[in-house]
Write an enzyme that holds these catalytic residues in place. Sequence first.
Site, PDB file in Angstrom:
ATOM      1  N   LYS A  11       8.348   5.379   6.567  1.00  0.00           N
ATOM      2  CA  LYS A  11       8.443   5.470   5.057  1.00  0.00           C
ATOM      3  C   LYS A  11       9.690   6.126   4.741  1.00  0.00           C
ATOM      4  CE  LYS A  11       3.555   6.306   4.519  1.00  0.00           C
ATOM      5  NZ  LYS A  11       2.250   7.028   4.080  1.00  0.00           N
ATOM      6  N   TYR A  51      -0.336  -1.016  -1.634  1.00  0.00           N
ATOM      7  CA  TYR A  51      -1.307   0.306  -1.876  1.00  0.00           C
ATOM      8  C   TYR A  51      -2.741  -0.290  -2.694  1.00  0.00           C
ATOM      9  CZ  TYR A  51       1.198   3.425   1.689  1.00  0.00           C
ATOM     10  OH  TYR A  51       1.507   3.692   2.773  1.00  0.00           O
ATOM     11  N   PHE A  59      -3.897  10.170  -6.310  1.00  0.00           N
ATOM     12  CA  PHE A  59      -2.628  10.166  -5.641  1.00  0.00           C
ATOM     13  C   PHE A  59      -1.601   8.890  -5.810  1.00  0.00           C
ATOM     14  CE2 PHE A  59      -5.422   9.822  -1.796  1.00  0.00           C
ATOM     15  CZ  PHE A  59      -4.908   8.282  -1.281  1.00  0.00           C
ATOM     16  N   ASN A 114       4.503  11.709   5.002  1.00  0.00           N
ATOM     17  CA  ASN A 114       4.156  11.916   6.258  1.00  0.00           C
ATOM     18  C   ASN A 114       4.841  10.615   7.087  1.00  0.00           C
ATOM     19  OD1 ASN A 114       2.805   9.580   5.567  1.00  0.00           O
ATOM     20  ND2 ASN A 114       0.497  10.509   5.627  1.00  0.00           N
ATOM     21  N   HIS A 117       3.451   4.647   8.200  1.00  0.00           N
ATOM     22  CA  HIS A 117       2.227   4.041   7.810  1.00  0.00           C
ATOM     23  C   HIS A 117       1.787   3.251   8.883  1.00  0.00           C
ATOM     24  CE1 HIS A 117      -0.871   1.319   5.792  1.00  0.00           C
ATOM     25  NE2 HIS A 117      -0.080   0.252   6.440  1.00  0.00           N
ATOM     26  N   GLU A 128      -1.623  -7.056   6.186  1.00  0.00           N
ATOM     27  CA  GLU A 128      -0.505  -6.264   6.170  1.00  0.00           C
ATOM     28  C   GLU A 128       0.785  -6.661   6.837  1.00  0.00           C
ATOM     29  OE1 GLU A 128      -2.649  -1.908   5.145  1.00  0.00           O
ATOM     30  OE2 GLU A 128      -1.295  -2.128   7.144  1.00  0.00           O
TER      31      GLU A 128
HETATM   32  P1  ADP Z   1      -3.229   6.931   6.305  1.00  0.00           P
HETATM   33  O1  ADP Z   1      -1.651   6.499   6.033  1.00  0.00           O
HETATM   34  O2  ADP Z   1      -3.284   7.904   7.292  1.00  0.00           O
HETATM   35  O3  ADP Z   1      -3.947   5.668   6.536  1.00  0.00           O
HETATM   36  P2  ADP Z   1      -4.566   6.934   3.487  1.00  0.00           P
HETATM   37  O4  ADP Z   1      -4.596   5.439   3.905  1.00  0.00           O
HETATM   38  O5  ADP Z   1      -5.849   7.584   3.351  1.00  0.00           O
HETATM   39  O6  ADP Z   1      -3.649   7.332   5.015  1.00  0.00           O
HETATM   40  O7  ADP Z   1      -3.530   7.047   2.360  1.00  0.00           O
HETATM   41  C1  ADP Z   1      -2.398   6.220   2.123  1.00  0.00           C
HETATM   42  C2  ADP Z   1      -1.088   7.301   2.003  1.00  0.00           C
HETATM   43  O8  ADP Z   1      -1.274   7.785   0.759  1.00  0.00           O
HETATM   44  C3  ADP Z   1      -1.028   8.465   3.142  1.00  0.00           C
HETATM   45  O9  ADP Z   1      -0.195   7.958   4.145  1.00  0.00           O
HETATM   46  C4  ADP Z   1      -0.305   9.280   2.337  1.00  0.00           C
HETATM   47  O10 ADP Z   1       1.205   9.034   2.237  1.00  0.00           O
HETATM   48  C5  ADP Z   1      -0.803   9.158   0.742  1.00  0.00           C
HETATM   49  N1  ADP Z   1      -2.227   9.997   0.531  1.00  0.00           N
HETATM   50  C6  ADP Z   1      -3.071  10.039   1.107  1.00  0.00           C
HETATM   51  N2  ADP Z   1      -3.986  11.174   0.936  1.00  0.00           N
HETATM   52  C7  ADP Z   1      -3.257  11.749   0.035  1.00  0.00           C
HETATM   53  C8  ADP Z   1      -3.566  13.034  -0.775  1.00  0.00           C
HETATM   54  N3  ADP Z   1      -4.812  13.712  -0.863  1.00  0.00           N
HETATM   55  N4  ADP Z   1      -2.589  13.333  -1.527  1.00  0.00           N
HETATM   56  C9  ADP Z   1      -1.473  12.785  -1.715  1.00  0.00           C
HETATM   57  N5  ADP Z   1      -0.969  11.826  -0.983  1.00  0.00           N
HETATM   58  C10 ADP Z   1      -2.067  11.066  -0.284  1.00  0.00           C
HETATM   59 MG    MG Z   2      -4.295   4.028   5.531  1.00  0.00          MG
END
Ligand code: ADP
Ligand code: MG
Length: 143
Positions: A11, A51, A59, A114, A117, A128
């Site tokens: 990312k 997304y 968010f 984070n 992805h 994807e």
């Molecule tokens: P992952 O990337 O672990 O699969 P998700 O699919 O739940 O997680 O969410 C997609 C992305 O959205 C996350 O990697 C993160 O960048 C963002 N995200 C998820 N939950 C939150 C939150 N509570 N607050 C802010 N950003 C979030």
């Molecule tokens: Mg996810």
Amino acid sequence: MSIERTLSIVKPDGVQKNLIGEVYRRFEQAGLRIVAARMIQLSQAQAEAFYAVHRERPFYKDLVHYMISGPVVVQVLEGENAIERNREIMGATDPKKAAKGSIRADLAASIEENVVHGSDGPDTARTEIGFFFAQSEICPRKR
Ligand code: ADP
Ligand code: MG
């Protein structure tokens, strides 16, 4: 277990912090093979579409803004159990909850920023991968 493919993204924060090599090192060390890769600047429309599953989440708007804040590196990882294996290497979404030694525990700044992805299952992986790569751009390795 079987040979799977999964979609991974370094990312914008990961690219900005010069962590592309560090992330790739972890994939390769775990035995996952990078069989397609490209750096791109996502458009707002692309980030929104990628997304779309999170459209209703509070968010979502911030997430799209973050994902277009700089270039990303997209790759297809191939290997035994690659989808789940990649999720283990990444760690939980929230770095505070991510397992020790995972990418997010070691390198992520927050639950939003984070670093990586990864597809969360076989159906998402297929969709994807197709979002970013044509079949002709995927280069399976000799075994
Ligand atoms: P992952 O990337 O672990 O699969 P998700 O699919 O739940 O997680 O969410 C997609 C992305 O959205 C996350 O990697 C993160 O960048 C963002 N995200 C998820 N939950 C939150 C939150 N509570 N607050 C802010 N950003 C979030
Ligand atoms: Mg996810």
